[in-house]
Design a protein around this motif. Structure first.
Motif, PDB file in Angstrom:
ATOM      1  N   ASP A 136       0.834  -1.206   0.000  1.00 41.44           N
ATOM      2  CA  ASP A 136       0.000   0.000   0.000  1.00 41.44           C
ATOM      3  C   ASP A 136       0.864   1.249   0.000  1.00 41.44           C
ATOM      4  N   VAL A 137       0.434   2.257  -0.745  1.00 43.29           N
ATOM      5  CA  VAL A 137       1.033   3.589  -0.682  1.00 43.29           C
ATOM      6  C   VAL A 137      -0.046   4.528  -0.154  1.00 43.29           C
ATOM      7  N   VAL A 138       0.250   5.217   0.947  1.00 42.63           N
ATOM      8  CA  VAL A 138      -0.726   6.098   1.586  1.00 42.63           C
ATOM      9  C   VAL A 138      -0.219   7.532   1.471  1.00 42.63           C
ATOM     10  N   ILE A 139      -0.953   8.355   0.712  1.00 45.42           N
ATOM     11  CA  ILE A 139      -0.508   9.717   0.414  1.00 45.42           C
ATOM     12  C   ILE A 139      -1.151  10.718   1.373  1.00 45.42           C
ATOM     13  N   GLY A 140      -0.333  11.604   1.925  1.00 44.82           N
ATOM     14  CA  GLY A 140      -0.808  12.683   2.777  1.00 44.82           C
ATOM     15  C   GLY A 140      -0.183  13.998   2.377  1.00 44.82           C
ATOM     16  N   THR A 162      -1.428  -0.281  -4.568  1.00 49.29           N
ATOM     17  CA  THR A 162      -2.705   0.313  -4.184  1.00 49.29           C
ATOM     18  C   THR A 162      -2.407   1.669  -3.570  1.00 49.29           C
ATOM     19  N   VAL A 163      -2.871   2.741  -4.204  1.00 51.00           N
ATOM     20  CA  VAL A 163      -2.587   4.103  -3.736  1.00 51.00           C
ATOM     21  C   VAL A 163      -3.805   4.651  -3.002  1.00 51.00           C
ATOM     22  N   TYR A 164      -3.602   4.930  -1.711  1.00 53.94           N
ATOM     23  CA  TYR A 164      -4.651   5.483  -0.871  1.00 53.94           C
ATOM     24  C   TYR A 164      -4.340   6.931  -0.514  1.00 53.94           C
ATOM     25  N   LYS A 165      -5.321   7.605   0.067  1.00 51.73           N
ATOM     26  CA  LYS A 165      -5.095   8.884   0.726  1.00 51.73           C
ATOM     27  C   LYS A 165      -5.309   8.677   2.225  1.00 51.73           C
ATOM     28  N   HIS A 166      -4.807   9.593   3.032  1.00 46.11           N
ATOM     29  CA  HIS A 166      -4.986   9.472   4.476  1.00 46.11           C
ATOM     30  C   HIS A 166      -6.464   9.395   4.852  1.00 46.11           C
ATOM     31  N   GLU A 167      -7.295  10.075   4.074  1.00 44.24           N
ATOM     32  CA  GLU A 167      -8.727  10.072   4.365  1.00 44.24           C
ATOM     33  C   GLU A 167      -9.324   8.665   4.311  1.00 44.24           C
ATOM     34  N   ASP A 168      -8.697   7.768   3.540  1.00 45.92           N
ATOM     35  CA  ASP A 168      -9.171   6.385   3.496  1.00 45.92           C
ATOM     36  C   ASP A 168      -8.965   5.668   4.832  1.00 45.92           C
ATOM     37  N   PHE A 169      -8.142   6.278   5.700  1.00 43.56           N
ATOM     38  CA  PHE A 169      -7.894   5.734   7.034  1.00 43.56           C
ATOM     39  C   PHE A 169      -8.467   6.660   8.117  1.00 43.56           C
TER      40      PHE A 169
END
Length: 402
Positions: A309-313, A334-341
């Motif tokens: 996972d890549v989590v972008i903030g 899988t590219v996420y944003k912090h908002e997904d967490f």
């Protein structure tokens, strides 16, 4: 240990303003629990932004300007805290601490050959002024403790990334895109000493400065990636940008405006003469994405290390064109944003410095040596309380710890 209220303040290398977040916090290290109560953002006025930018370069900075801005920012930080407390209807006597990253105006992670040419860093926004304006214990100046132990004083948020994102089944790259990009790599089910962190290179800093110039100071950033989306990525310029020596340096490594500030943007503009403005913005935006992907393949991924996972903030996560480029250069991730967490990208770093400040107050180490290059764990942060009430609150907390 009882839950405590604290405030985190973040002013980043983008020089766009200050984020303030009021949190409830309890526990420590991997058992830390945080709940956001309220938040507030203050954008710097153009004259303040200009003055801060001047302080980042030796040719335009002066000792007098630095001294004055240090106190001015301390007052601005304090006034923002008071506004946040009014907004949340919380009295200062209910808040244990306010924790401030400060405004970095110079960061020198490596020393030179001369005896007195040692690594150093300078964040301004005076803690005593902050404590006096608010009546609350102030914590800050975190980087110097790590550098005293042989670290580069950055990236500091890796400690918080480990707390928030460690997962028994997924390997994660937690990527912040502020003025500078930095990543924290957390292998699945990681121990602290397995965490790796470093600055990947430019984040929004170069994009913002180019937008500021081509719009003749009407815009300070590319809102929603609108300018970039109207242009085309110029492959020749992109290839030239990818030759920057910093990108090949092995971690631990950190960077800032010293490498990617005005002088660097001057060279970008001279190398892109004749290109439409939109193409320049599109290209430097794609460059930020490509430096991130390139950093992962060069320094993180191997037969024994993978990224699930890549989590972008950070502010970059709100730029659709930049996110599109990231997904293009990271096709198998899988590219996420912090908002997904359930975490605000805008507030992540302010929350992080609240967590770092709290650990300082309770006497717990709050950095990861494998991320910063330090020789050993340290307690980062300096503490100021100009009023007896603030001192007594802190003394009561420490009494409860024993």
């Amino acid at each position: 240990m009882d839950k405590q209220l604290g405030i985190g303040l973040m002013s980043g290398t983008s020089l766009d303003g200050i984020d303030a977040v009021l949190i409830e916090i309890e526990g420590s290290s991997v058992n830390t629990k945080v709940k956001v109560i309220d938040s507030l953002t203050h954008e710097y006025e153009s004259d303040v932004r200009h003055a801060l930018k001047e302080l980042c370069f030796p040719e335009t900075a002066s000792l007098e300007k630095i001294c004055s801005m240090n106190m001015f920012l301390g007052r601005e930080l304090g006034m923002l805290v008071n506004k946040l407390l009014d907004k949340a209807s919380i009295g200062k006597e209910e808040v244990l601490f306010v924790s401030s990253h400060g405004q970095t105006i110079f960061h020198k992670p490596l020393g030179g050959e001369k005896r007195m040419d040692v690594p150093g860093t300078l964040q301004i926004g005076d803690l005593s002024m902050l404590s006096e304006i608010t009546g609350i214990t102030a914590v800050g100046d975190f980087r110097t403790a790590d550098m005293s132990a042989g670290g580069q004083g950055a990236p500091l948020v890796s400690f918080v990334d480990y707390i928030l994102f460690n997962n028994p089944y997924r390997s994660r790259a937690i990527q912040n895109i502020g003025g500078i990009g930095n990543v924290t790599y957390i292998p699945r089910n990681a121990q602290k000493d397995q965490v790796m962190s470093f600055d990947t290179g430019p984040g929004n800093m170069v994009i913002d400065e180019i937008v500021y110039r081509i719009t003749e100071s009407k815009q300070v950033y590319d809102k929603d990636g609108e300018i970039a989306s109207k242009g085309n990525v110029n492959q020749k310029l992109l290839n030239k940008l990818m030759e920057h020596p910093y990108l090949k340096l092995r971690p631990p490594k950190t960077t800032g405006r010293e490498l990617f500030g005005n002088s660097f943007v001057d060279s970008v503009m001279s190398n892109s003469s004749g290109l439409p403005s939109e193409d320049i913005v599109a290209t430097v935006t794609a460059w930020t994405a490509k430096t991130i992907a390139d950093s992962y393949s060069r320094f993180i991924e191997s037969p024994s290390n993978s990224i699930d996972d890549v989590v972008i903030g950070g502010g970059g996560s709100y730029n659709p064109f930049l996110m599109e480029q990231l997904r293009r250069y990271l096709p198998n991730k899988t590219v996420y944003k912090h908002e997904d967490f359930q975490l605000s990208s805008n507030l992540k770093e302010a929350i992080a410095f609240a967590i770092l400040g709290y650990h300082c107050l309770i006497g717990k180490s709050n950095q990861i040596p494998s991320a910063t290059g330090a020789e050993n764990p340290v307690i980062m942060g300096k503490i100021s309380h100009t009023q007896p009430q603030a001192f007594q609150q802190l003394s009561a907390l420490r009494g409860n710890l024993h």
